[in-house]
Design a protein around this motif. Structure first.
Motif, PDB file in Angstrom:
ATOM      1  N   ARG A   1       0.830  -1.201   0.000  1.00 37.38           N
ATOM      2  CA  ARG A   1       0.000   0.000   0.000  1.00 37.38           C
ATOM      3  C   ARG A   1       0.872   1.262   0.000  1.00 37.38           C
ATOM      4  O   ARG A   1       0.658   2.187  -0.761  1.00 37.38           O
ATOM      5  N   GLN A   2       1.886   1.270   0.870  1.00 32.33           N
ATOM      6  CA  GLN A   2       2.735   2.467   0.948  1.00 32.33           C
ATOM      7  C   GLN A   2       3.537   2.670  -0.327  1.00 32.33           C
ATOM      8  O   GLN A   2       3.768   3.796  -0.757  1.00 32.33           O
ATOM      9  N   ALA A   3       3.984   1.557  -0.920  1.00 25.29           N
ATOM     10  CA  ALA A   3       4.748   1.674  -2.169  1.00 25.29           C
ATOM     11  C   ALA A   3       3.876   2.315  -3.245  1.00 25.29           C
ATOM     12  O   ALA A   3       4.323   3.174  -4.014  1.00 25.29           O
ATOM     13  N   ASP A   4       2.612   1.894  -3.274  1.00 24.77           N
ATOM     14  CA  ASP A   4       1.681   2.446  -4.251  1.00 24.77           C
ATOM     15  C   ASP A   4       1.451   3.941  -3.986  1.00 24.77           C
ATOM     16  O   ASP A   4       1.441   4.766  -4.904  1.00 24.77           O
ATOM     17  N   GLU A   5       1.284   4.275  -2.716  1.00 26.61           N
ATOM     18  CA  GLU A   5       1.089   5.688  -2.356  1.00 26.61           C
ATOM     19  C   GLU A   5       2.298   6.520  -2.771  1.00 26.61           C
ATOM     20  O   GLU A   5       2.161   7.637  -3.271  1.00 26.61           O
ATOM     21  N   TRP A   6       3.463   5.976  -2.538  1.00 25.76           N
ATOM     22  CA  TRP A   6       4.685   6.707  -2.899  1.00 25.76           C
ATOM     23  C   TRP A   6       4.791   6.910  -4.407  1.00 25.76           C
ATOM     24  O   TRP A   6       5.212   7.955  -4.867  1.00 25.76           O
ATOM     25  N   ARG A   7       4.415   5.893  -5.151  1.00 19.96           N
ATOM     26  CA  ARG A   7       4.499   6.021  -6.611  1.00 19.96           C
ATOM     27  C   ARG A   7       3.555   7.122  -7.096  1.00 19.96           C
ATOM     28  O   ARG A   7       3.935   7.957  -7.904  1.00 19.96           O
ATOM     29  N   HIS A   8       2.355   7.144  -6.520  1.00 25.92           N
ATOM     30  CA  HIS A   8       1.413   8.179  -6.925  1.00 25.92           C
ATOM     31  C   HIS A   8       1.912   9.557  -6.530  1.00 25.92           C
ATOM     32  O   HIS A   8       1.814  10.514  -7.290  1.00 25.92           O
ATOM     33  N   LEU A   9       2.454   9.646  -5.317  1.00 19.60           N
ATOM     34  CA  LEU A   9       2.956  10.936  -4.843  1.00 19.60           C
ATOM     35  C   LEU A   9       4.112  11.408  -5.719  1.00 19.60           C
ATOM     36  O   LEU A   9       4.194  12.577  -6.113  1.00 19.60           O
TER      37      LEU A   9
END
Lengths: 122, 372
Positions: free
Chosen positions: A91-99
């Motif tokens: 989840r955090q990896a996905d959030e980071w990619r979007h950010l």
């Protein structure tokens, strides 16, 4: 004001770095520190005084689990991801990619117009 | 592979950890494994043994800071468990209160009695919860802690105190012991004898016994001073020794508190006599009278709100310690953060106060929902 979010982002990113190192395989503290340093090209040096409290916090949050092992002749604590830790990592990896995508788009005009300190060779 | 300096370092960490023996032992084993692995790696790179030991220890950092971090972490986990329990209790109490109020006859105040009723019912509960929280030391941990940088002279002195010395004293006078440390570590030491004598009755002839073959001078100093209820700090390269209660030994710490959520909740601080204008609904702190001038003043509402929050903190938490009252503490806004420089004890109270504000905000929001 991106600077004002620095500590928060850094804290979140350190968790993410450690979780991602543990996604590869089980590791002990010294190996995690080394792996983070190598993977970041020596740019992120995670001091032991930061690393171990962080590992203990992740363990208390049940994102990683630890086992003691003395088969190498030395008492050593090995860490591995839990299922909850793996979900958090994804989840955090996905959030980071979007950010990163979002910030990259926002900064593109700024960076495109900024004079380059070290222009790349053509 | 065991090394005396690792033993000293880990011994100091162990003594400073406010944890049970099982936790202390587990942390000690883990840190030792790291230190010894690092030592092996450095030695394999042909780094001389003593230098490798020093490097491994330097990379680890300050023993007191590390012990404090571990202790805070463990206590934070305990408090979280307590808070989960408390939250569960509050939820059950709220459910019971709602059930009871639903079964009571309608209020004579008309169609909208719920808000008044909820406020009246919530008041004592809120007070009790806040008191409970005030007694409970844990706050939300600030996201960043920045300590003031050391001067070059002080860094040099701190480095000298890392070097190991042999310390064997059998009922030697404190004055002579400190003289020995000064010569052995090559540092200047100033002792506030008058403060020591007034605070604890310890004089220069206080007997000291210690037997260490090889220990960092800083550790020797700490152990020696501990027996006389004294402590030391380094200022401009000079080691200053005084009674542990001496306020000049208390180091100011700078911390950055993220308060974006409270800035949204707090009303702009622009003076008590102005009329309402466009206050956000659901604001738990704001009375209508505090919002008016914000519409005419150029600075952003956030800066007013930050000033208001600082005003609340400095008026409530150890008021005499802030610079406006002649103390040495400062608090300034930085975006959605507060940068606060104060003594550690003041920081602890600031953290508690901020936690209480967050709880009050949450409770007011909940009360507003019930009232609608």
């Amino acid at each position: 004001m991106p600077k004002s979010h620095g500590p928060e982002l850094l804290r979140g990113s350190l968790d993410l770095m450690v979780l991602s190192v543990l996604a590869e395989d089980r590791q002990y503290g010294y190996l995690i520190q080394k792996r983070v340093r190598e993977a970041s090209g020596d740019r992120v040096k995670l001091p032991a005084g930061t690393l171990y409290p962080l590992l203990h916090r992740l363990e208390a949050d049940k994102l990683i689990r630890a086992k003691w092992d003395a088969t190498t002749g030395r008492k050593r604590k090995w860490y591995e991801l839990t299922a909850a830790g793996r979900r958090r990592l994804l989840r955090q990896a996905d959030e980071w990619r979007h950010l990163a995508d979002c910030i990259g788009q926002l900064l593109r005009p700024v960076l495109d117009n900024a004079p380059m300190a070290n222009p790349r060779p053509a | 592979m065991r090394d005396q300096e690792f033993d000293n370092y880990l011994g100091l960490v162990g003594r400073l950890l406010r944890l049970n023996s099982r936790q202390r032992s587990a942390i000690g084993h883990e840190l030792r494994d790291h230190l010894e692995t690092r030592l092996e790696e450095l030695t394999a790179q042909d780094v001389p043994h003593d230098e490798a030991v020093r490097t491994a220890l330097e990379e680890f950092g300050d023993a007191a800071g590390l012990a404090h971090t571990f202790t805070s972490l463990a206590r934070h986990q305990q408090r979280r468990a307590l808070m989960r329990y408390s939250f569960g209790t509050v939820v059950v109490a709220a459910a019971v209160a709602l059930l009871v109020s639903a079964m009571m006859p309608a209020s004579p105040q008309g169609l909208n009695p719920g808000f008044v009723s909820a406020q009246q019912q919530d008041k004592p509960r809120a007070t009790a919860v806040n008191k409970d929280k005030a007694d409970r030391p844990k706050p939300d941990t600030p996201l960043a802690v920045i300590t003031p940088p050391m001067s070059e002279q002080s860094k040099a002195t701190a480095n000298k105190l890392v070097a190991p010395i042999a310390a064997r004293f059998d009922n030697v006078a404190l004055k002579d012991v400190l003289g020995f440390v000064r010569d052995a570590a090559d540092v200047d030491i100033h002792v506030k004898w008058h403060v020591l004598e007034q605070s604890g009755g310890f004089e220069g002839d206080h007997p000291v016994s210690l037997a260490l073959n090889r220990a960092p001078a800083s550790l020797v100093l700490e152990l020696v001073l501990e027996s006389a209820e004294a402590a030391y700090t380094i200022r401009d390269g000079i080691v200053i020794v005084s009674h542990k209660s001496d306020p000049t030994l208390r180091r100011l710490e700078m911390r950055v508190y993220p308060v974006a959520d409270l800035l949204k909740a707090v009303a702009p601080f622009v003076g008590p006599q102005t009329r309402a204008a466009g206050r956000q609904p659901g604001n738990p702190f704001g009375t209508s009278e505090l919002g008016g001038r914000a519409t005419r003043v150029a600075p952003s509402p956030t800066s007013h709100q930050a000033e208001h929050l600082i005003h609340l903190i400095t008026e409530t938490v150890q008021p005499e310690t802030w610079s406006a009252m002649g103390g040495d503490g400062t608090a300034v806004p930085f975006g959605a953060h507060l940068v606060i420089k104060a003594q550690p004890a003041t920081h602890r109270e600031v953290e508690q106060f901020i936690t209480m504000l967050r709880q009050a905000t949450a409770q007011s929001a909940a009360a507003s929902k019930i009232g609608r």
